[in-house]
Design an enzyme around this catalytic site. Structure first.
Site, PDB file in Angstrom:
ATOM      1  N   ARG A  47      -1.186 -10.101 -22.213  1.00  0.00           N
ATOM      2  CA  ARG A  47      -1.242  -9.089 -21.140  1.00  0.00           C
ATOM      3  C   ARG A  47      -2.199  -9.479 -20.012  1.00  0.00           C
ATOM      4  O   ARG A  47      -1.832  -9.405 -18.856  1.00  0.00           O
ATOM      5  CB  ARG A  47      -1.559  -7.694 -21.702  1.00  0.00           C
ATOM      6  CG  ARG A  47      -1.658  -6.653 -20.602  1.00  0.00           C
ATOM      7  CD  ARG A  47      -1.527  -5.194 -21.028  1.00  0.00           C
ATOM      8  NE  ARG A  47      -1.978  -4.887 -22.341  1.00  0.00           N
ATOM      9  CZ  ARG A  47      -3.266  -4.787 -22.723  1.00  0.00           C
ATOM     10  NH1 ARG A  47      -4.228  -4.968 -21.848  1.00  0.00           N
ATOM     11  NH2 ARG A  47      -3.558  -4.504 -23.963  1.00  0.00           N
ATOM     12  N   TYR A  99       9.854  -0.165   3.620  1.00  0.00           N
ATOM     13  CA  TYR A  99      10.626  -0.023   2.388  1.00  0.00           C
ATOM     14  C   TYR A  99      10.488   1.398   1.843  1.00  0.00           C
ATOM     15  O   TYR A  99       9.382   1.896   1.673  1.00  0.00           O
ATOM     16  CB  TYR A  99      10.141  -1.057   1.363  1.00  0.00           C
ATOM     17  CG  TYR A  99      11.009  -1.126   0.145  1.00  0.00           C
ATOM     18  CD1 TYR A  99      12.348  -1.492   0.258  1.00  0.00           C
ATOM     19  CD2 TYR A  99      10.514  -0.826  -1.112  1.00  0.00           C
ATOM     20  CE1 TYR A  99      13.160  -1.544  -0.855  1.00  0.00           C
ATOM     21  CE2 TYR A  99      11.321  -0.887  -2.228  1.00  0.00           C
ATOM     22  CZ  TYR A  99      12.649  -1.244  -2.097  1.00  0.00           C
ATOM     23  OH  TYR A  99      13.449  -1.297  -3.202  1.00  0.00           O
ATOM     24  N   ASP A 172       2.868  -6.209   3.581  1.00  0.00           N
ATOM     25  CA  ASP A 172       4.052  -6.484   2.773  1.00  0.00           C
ATOM     26  C   ASP A 172       4.823  -7.588   3.491  1.00  0.00           C
ATOM     27  O   ASP A 172       5.432  -7.374   4.536  1.00  0.00           O
ATOM     28  CB  ASP A 172       4.888  -5.205   2.612  1.00  0.00           C
ATOM     29  CG  ASP A 172       6.109  -5.424   1.707  1.00  0.00           C
ATOM     30  OD1 ASP A 172       6.558  -6.576   1.563  1.00  0.00           O
ATOM     31  OD2 ASP A 172       6.623  -4.422   1.165  1.00  0.00           O
ATOM     32  N   LYS A 197      13.127 -10.848  -4.000  1.00  0.00           N
ATOM     33  CA  LYS A 197      13.954 -11.158  -2.832  1.00  0.00           C
ATOM     34  C   LYS A 197      13.931 -12.668  -2.562  1.00  0.00           C
ATOM     35  O   LYS A 197      14.209 -13.431  -3.462  1.00  0.00           O
ATOM     36  CB  LYS A 197      13.459 -10.335  -1.642  1.00  0.00           C
ATOM     37  CG  LYS A 197      13.217  -8.836  -1.957  1.00  0.00           C
ATOM     38  CD  LYS A 197      14.504  -8.075  -2.140  1.00  0.00           C
ATOM     39  CE  LYS A 197      14.308  -6.644  -2.645  1.00  0.00           C
ATOM     40  NZ  LYS A 197      13.404  -5.803  -1.865  1.00  0.00           N
TER      41      LYS A 197
HETATM   42  C1  LIG Z   1      12.535  -4.843  -2.314  1.00  0.00           C
HETATM   43  C2  LIG Z   1      11.269  -4.586  -1.609  1.00  0.00           C
HETATM   44  C3  LIG Z   1      10.169  -4.084  -2.284  1.00  0.00           C
HETATM   45  C4  LIG Z   1      10.208  -3.716  -3.754  1.00  0.00           C
HETATM   46  O1  LIG Z   1      10.468  -4.793  -4.593  1.00  0.00           O
HETATM   47  P1  LIG Z   1      11.028  -4.576  -6.092  1.00  0.00           P
HETATM   48  O2  LIG Z   1      10.909  -5.927  -6.721  1.00  0.00           O
HETATM   49  O3  LIG Z   1      12.419  -4.072  -5.955  1.00  0.00           O
HETATM   50  O4  LIG Z   1      10.142  -3.571  -6.744  1.00  0.00           O
HETATM   51  C5  LIG Z   1       9.004  -3.882  -1.567  1.00  0.00           C
HETATM   52  N1  LIG Z   1       8.928  -4.155  -0.253  1.00  0.00           N
HETATM   53  C6  LIG Z   1       9.970  -4.649   0.438  1.00  0.00           C
HETATM   54  C7  LIG Z   1       9.841  -4.939   1.883  1.00  0.00           C
HETATM   55  C8  LIG Z   1      11.172  -4.869  -0.223  1.00  0.00           C
HETATM   56  O5  LIG Z   1      12.215  -5.334   0.464  1.00  0.00           O
END
Ligand SMILES: *Cc1c(COP(=O)(O)O)cnc(C)c1O
Length: 376
Positions: A47, A99, A172, A197
């Site tokens: 963990r 998001y 982000d 992504k």
């Molecule tokens: C998809 C996304 C997230 C969240 O990611 P997950 O892996 O689905 O939790 C956060 N910020 C942005 C800009 C995203 O496109």
């Protein structure tokens, strides 16, 4: 010397070559490990961290120019950044057009713990910071380019303001990836990725990370984030960490193809009577182009545009052979996502996020042209 991106995505996290060992370390599957007399001298329990995760984190941190902690998903990474920094009574500024789950995290969870959540449009955050409107905020989160409308915010300008007020600045960086933008070098304290992504890019795993700046404040944040991850237990397991490390080897190649296709798709959409409001920060004339060209190292593979209505988007998918209907973005498959169907974004019914995959650019353009022509 330091290597270029195309080398670092392949070699980051590599161990020195030892004859008989694999070029890319294999996943180490373990929850507990054998213990010696000093239980902390080596890995003891997965963990808090494990060898497969460490090499992935080393590779990503190297690209970000900071120290990386990986999380099970992008949202786990964003919530870690929020909960590790904020306390009851604090004010946090988040993008109103970012998001949608980040906004849901603010309204549905942080607010419950007494955090005051304020939403500001991406295009207005830099001006708000310059005016002093962000003074008193404990944390400012940017998302640039924003998902899904691809607005761009001047990170260095906001960083100048948060440095003066003492707010933690987090970015982000999902859409750009660490190859497309280095928020820590622009003055952010934290850079966050939804590595589900483009960073991993094969649409087969969930992953996220937070990298902290190599500053005193960054190191303090790293300690808090690590404690948060240990206590909440939302780190990735060995198989996902290994797959993510393996997948990121091709990031440079994938982004190159995706951006080439995105440029062609943006041109096609801009000239086509079936689409309006085309957005891609790499396109001269795009409202985000000037700041994007200054602040981004390379362009992303996501383009957005608006078709007539919901039926037009369904027809586009029906008439296309290569563009698949799917959410998420940044993968090797080219996809279209009608964002209004999820209810989280303030966009028109016909608003589409096009994610350019790595199929042949000419094939993708020809197929999309056929599908768009069928709409008029
Ligand atoms: C998809 C996304 C997230 C969240 O990611 P997950 O892996 O689905 O939790 C956060 N910020 C942005 C800009 C995203 O496109």
């Amino acid at each position: 010397m330091s290597w270029s991106d195309g080398t670092r995505v392949v070699r980051g996290g590599d161990e020195p070559p030892i004859p008989g060992t694999p070029l890319r370390p294999s996943p180490v599957f373990a929850a507990p490990y054998h213990l010696g007399e000093d239980p902390y001298a080596a890995d003891f329990y997965a963990r808090p961290g494990h060898p497969t995760l460490r090499v992935f984190e080393e590779a990503v941190g190297d690209l970000d120019g900071g120290d990386c902690l990986a999380f099970a998903t992008g949202m786990a990474a964003i919530s870690a950044a929020m909960f590790a920094v904020l306390r009851a009574g604090d004010r946090v500024v988040i993008p109103s057009d970012g998001y949608y789950q980040t906004r849901a995290l603010g309204d549905g969870e942080l607010a419950r713990f007494g955090v005051v959540v304020e939403q500001v449009p991406t295009l207005e955050i830099a001006d708000a910071a310059a005016r002093g409107d962000l003074d008193g905020a404990a944390l400012v989160l940017l998302e640039t380019p924003s998902n899904p409308e691809l607005d761009v915010c001047d990170i260095a300008a906001v960083a100048a303001a948060t440095r003066a007020t003492g707010a933690v600045l987090a970015v982000d960086n999902t859409t750009a990836t660490p190859l497309g933008q280095r928020p820590l070098a622009l003055g952010a304290d934290l850079t966050i990725g939804a590595d589900t992504k483009a960073l991993t890019g094969h649409s087969d795993l969930l992953m996220g990370h937070v990298s902290t700046a190599r500053t005193d404040r960054g190191r303090e944040l790293q300690t808090r984030l690590k404690a948060w991850r240990d206590r909440t237990g939302n780190g990735p397991g060995a198989f996902d960490a290994w797959l993510a490390h393996r997948s990121m080897s091709t990031l440079d190649l994938r982004l190159t193809r995706q951006a080439t296709t995105a440029a062609a798709v943006a041109e096609l959409l801009a000239d086509h009577p079936a689409a309006t409001g085309v957005r891609w920060p790499g396109r001269p004339g795009d409202p985000s182009h000037e700041i994007a060209a200054r602040q981004m190292l390379r362009m992303n593979g996501v383009v957005s545009a608006t078709l007539a209505d919901e039926a037009a988007v369904h027809a586009l998918v029906r008439h296309s052979r290569l563009w698949l209907a799917a959410t998420s973005f940044g993968g090797v498959h080219s996809t279209v996502d009608r964002r209004a169907q999820w209810g989280g974004d303030a966009v028109a019914d016909g608003f589409v996020r096009f994610s350019c995959g790595i199929e042949d650019t000419a094939d993708l353009v020809a197929d999309l042209t056929t599908a768009l022509d069928a709409l008029v």
